[in-house]
Design a protein around this motif. Sequence first.
Motif, PDB file in Angstrom:
ATOM      1  N   UNK A 187       0.834  -1.198   0.000  1.00 53.32           N
ATOM      2  CA  UNK A 187       0.000   0.000   0.000  1.00 53.32           C
ATOM      3  C   UNK A 187       0.870   1.250   0.000  1.00 53.32           C
ATOM      4  N   UNK A 188       1.872   1.263   0.873  1.00 53.01           N
ATOM      5  CA  UNK A 188       2.834   2.357   0.903  1.00 53.01           C
ATOM      6  C   UNK A 188       4.200   1.800   0.540  1.00 53.01           C
ATOM      7  N   UNK A 189       4.903   2.488  -0.317  1.00 50.40           N
ATOM      8  CA  UNK A 189       6.242   2.037  -0.713  1.00 50.40           C
ATOM      9  C   UNK A 189       7.233   3.190  -0.608  1.00 50.40           C
ATOM     10  N   UNK A 190       8.289   2.951   0.143  1.00 47.28           N
ATOM     11  CA  UNK A 190       9.339   3.959   0.346  1.00 47.28           C
ATOM     12  C   UNK A 190      10.605   3.472  -0.336  1.00 47.28           C
ATOM     13  N   UNK A 202       1.026  11.513   7.283  1.00 46.73           N
ATOM     14  CA  UNK A 202       1.667  12.280   8.347  1.00 46.73           C
ATOM     15  C   UNK A 202       2.413  11.364   9.321  1.00 46.73           C
ATOM     16  N   UNK A 203       1.806  10.227   9.650  1.00 50.36           N
ATOM     17  CA  UNK A 203       2.434   9.289  10.573  1.00 50.36           C
ATOM     18  C   UNK A 203       3.728   8.726   9.987  1.00 50.36           C
ATOM     19  N   UNK A 204       3.705   8.399   8.686  1.00 49.00           N
ATOM     20  CA  UNK A 204       4.897   7.871   8.027  1.00 49.00           C
ATOM     21  C   UNK A 204       6.000   8.921   7.983  1.00 49.00           C
ATOM     22  N   UNK A 205       5.647  10.148   7.627  1.00 48.72           N
ATOM     23  CA  UNK A 205       6.643  11.213   7.543  1.00 48.72           C
ATOM     24  C   UNK A 205       7.264  11.499   8.907  1.00 48.72           C
ATOM     25  N   UNK A 206       6.442  11.483   9.964  1.00 50.75           N
ATOM     26  CA  UNK A 206       6.967  11.714  11.309  1.00 50.75           C
ATOM     27  C   UNK A 206       7.947  10.610  11.703  1.00 50.75           C
ATOM     28  N   UNK A 207       7.641   9.361  11.327  1.00 46.26           N
ATOM     29  CA  UNK A 207       8.543   8.249  11.641  1.00 46.26           C
ATOM     30  C   UNK A 207       9.868   8.394  10.899  1.00 46.26           C
ATOM     31  N   UNK A 208       9.803   8.758   9.609  1.00 48.06           N
ATOM     32  CA  UNK A 208      11.024   8.939   8.824  1.00 48.06           C
ATOM     33  C   UNK A 208      11.882  10.061   9.393  1.00 48.06           C
ATOM     34  N   UNK A 239      11.508   8.390  -2.795  1.00 42.84           N
ATOM     35  CA  UNK A 239      10.152   8.400  -3.342  1.00 42.84           C
ATOM     36  C   UNK A 239       9.233   7.656  -2.374  1.00 42.84           C
ATOM     37  N   UNK A 240       8.121   8.270  -2.030  1.00 36.12           N
ATOM     38  CA  UNK A 240       7.093   7.641  -1.201  1.00 36.12           C
ATOM     39  C   UNK A 240       5.838   7.512  -2.060  1.00 36.12           C
ATOM     40  N   UNK A 241       5.401   6.279  -2.266  1.00 31.38           N
ATOM     41  CA  UNK A 241       4.292   6.017  -3.193  1.00 31.38           C
ATOM     42  C   UNK A 241       3.121   5.378  -2.455  1.00 31.38           C
ATOM     43  N   UNK A 242       1.929   5.848  -2.748  1.00 35.64           N
ATOM     44  CA  UNK A 242       0.691   5.277  -2.205  1.00 35.64           C
ATOM     45  C   UNK A 242      -0.060   4.581  -3.331  1.00 35.64           C
TER      46      UNK A 242
END
Length: 213
Positions: free
Chosen positions: A24-27, A61-67, A37-40
């Motif tokens: 679903x999400x690919x970094x 937002x949760x993914x970006x905060x973790x990164x 690249x972050x892909x949804x």
Amino acid sequence: FAFEPDFSGPPWDDFSDGCLIFPRWQYARHTDHDHVVLTLVADGDKDRGLARRGEIMEELDSILMTLEAFEDESTHMRSYGPEGGGSIGSQNIHQLPYEIWEQHIAKIQDAIRSGKFQKIVAARRTDVDLPSPVDDIDVATQLSAEPGCTRYAFRGATSSFVGASPEILFNKEGRELTTQALAGTLRSLGSDLPVLSLRSMELMDSEKDRAEH
């Protein structure tokens, strides 16, 4: 994809004969670390409307905060010893007795000599009782310290399949498709280049390994 279809029993109960996973999400991060690249992957039927879009933005937002939280950290291999909750001894390792394994190999050699088979890849399973639970994400992160390997991690209902392989099944860029299948193994006795070069030439001259390639 399973080596043996219709196989059931631990530790493969959580995994079917084959499955394809579409993340679903690919970094993705390039080796120069300057381009990410972050892909949804959106579901055209379910990911509709302002309410759903708000939920997706919360995920982002949760993914970006973790990164961002790990922005200045690097990955290092760690060893788990007594200070990590206990040590692993021979009593924690369970596998086929060596005598039975020797008999198994002898049967394989006889089958090849008879001409019934050209090649058989033998494998034996090892179960290790760990002193404490292991986090699959942590294992996958630690494996990033293995250079030139492709990491993978698949979660089932109660278990995870994690590893790092030097082989690439396939890589596609535009109209170009490449694969990297490795055959042949030699025992390296150190960094003595003359000895290593000689053994490498022996490997290159191997009729078996050249046939596999």
